[in-house]
Design an enzyme around this catalytic site. Structure first.
Site: not given
Ligand code: G3I
Length: 304
Positions: A127, A168, A205, A234, A236
């Site tokens: 990030e 990432n 996400h 990750e 979702d």
């Protein structure tokens, strides 16, 4: 296949989940974990605040537990994350300049050496880009100099040459977004200059503000074309029912369509395990039952 991991393996991919060490005593949780998944990412246990709570004093009990569980059950491990502006220990938050840069290098060397040979891929830097403008995110690490990211990658490579080294991030899924272009240009530059980067992680996400984009497959392919693996790290998806199930299936199809998309990791097992306090973004309900999203994910893996 009849499980996520087995079906992904038939496609030459893995299917993983974030794992929390303190849930390894929950039998429902562990039952699903061991049945369905063949890759794990420690959700918090390998972060800087967890592994180096005091400077140069390392703490691996929780992270070692997850790695041991993975190894005992034939799962591989994604390491997360060596250098990040968030979840730093207090002592690092208060540092700057050369002292912070040296502390970062020492942290990466020590942690990557501790887990040497046990990590499939490391999120070396997490990030580091700004959400709005496609430039670097302001942080104490960024203020040590623009080369902090490549220094992090070179340091990780020296410590564990066998691990794939990933950058990432989130909100890098939509090809048209400035942040996606910023990361793309960094990876292109790293490959041109021989900075050791092997993969790019797309957190994925997805929610109303940052929905699954129709050009997701294009984004994955364009990064892969730079000569790196791409991983969904990750995943979702907020929502429920058939709409959520369809999106999960589309994400799987996109990964399978890109030869260098190695695998998919969801960010938790049951909805109740999610970092999102409210919402139902995962594949199993709070009781551990398979949701429609699970079935469409499995079917998409098997159709690949
Ligand atoms: O361990 C302490 C506990 O001792 C304390 O009692 C409790 C009270 O708040 O907090 C516990 O720590 C929490 C930790 O999760 C473990 O549960 C932290 O407050 C909380 O901030 C932390 O949240 C994590 C978050 O990263 C921190 O940034 C989430 O679990 C984790 O899912 C989330 O994961 C991130 C990825 O690392 C990077 N990408 C985004 C993703 C979602 O935010």
């Amino acid at each position: 296949g009849t499980t996520l991991g087995a079906s992904a393996a038939e496609q030459g991919r893995y299917f993983g989940t974030a794992v929390a060490a303190n849930k390894l005593s929950d039998s429902t949780y562990v039952g699903i974990l061991n049945r369905e998944f063949n890759m794990v990412t420690p959700e918090n246990e390998m972060k800087w605040d967890a592994t180096e709570p005091s400077q140069n004093q390392f703490s691996y009990s929780s992270s070692d537990r997850i790695v041991a569980h993975a190894q005992a059950n034939g799962m591989r491990v994604r390491g997360h994350a060596l250098a990040w502006h968030s979840q730093q220990p207090g002592w690092a938050q208060n540092m700057s300049g050369t002292a912070l840069r040296n502390a970062m290098v020492n942290h990466i060397t020590q942690v990557a050496t501790h887990f040497k040979g046990k990590i499939y891929s490391w999120d070396v830097v997490n990030e580091a880009f700004d959400d709005g403008n496609g430039g670097r995110r302001d942080s104490n690490l960024q203020r040590t100099g623009n080369d902090w990211i490549e220094v992090a990658f070179r340091t990780a490579r020296a410590a564990d040459p066998g691990a794939k080294l990933c950058y990432n991030d989130y909100n890098t899924d939509n090809w048209t977004w400035a942040k996606t272009q910023g990361v793309y240009n960094m990876v292109k530059d790293f490959k041109a200059r021989g900075v050791p980067i092997d993969c790019v992680g797309f957190q994925s996400h997805f929610n109303n503000g940052s929905p699954y984009p129709s050009n997701y497959r294009t984004t994955l392919q364009n990064f892969a074309d730079l000569g790196v693996d791409v991983q969904i790290t990750e995943l979702d998806i907020e929502g429920s029912g058939s709409a959520q199930a369809t999106t999960y299936g589309n994400v799987v199809k996109d990964c399978l369509a890109v030869a260098r998309c190695n695998g998919i990791t969801v960010w938790g097992i049951r909805d109740s395990d999610s970092w999102r306090a409210s919402g139902t973004p995962l594949l199993f309900d709070g009781s551990g039952n398979k949701k429609a999203a699970y079935t469409s994910t499995l079917n998409a893996l098997n159709a690949g």
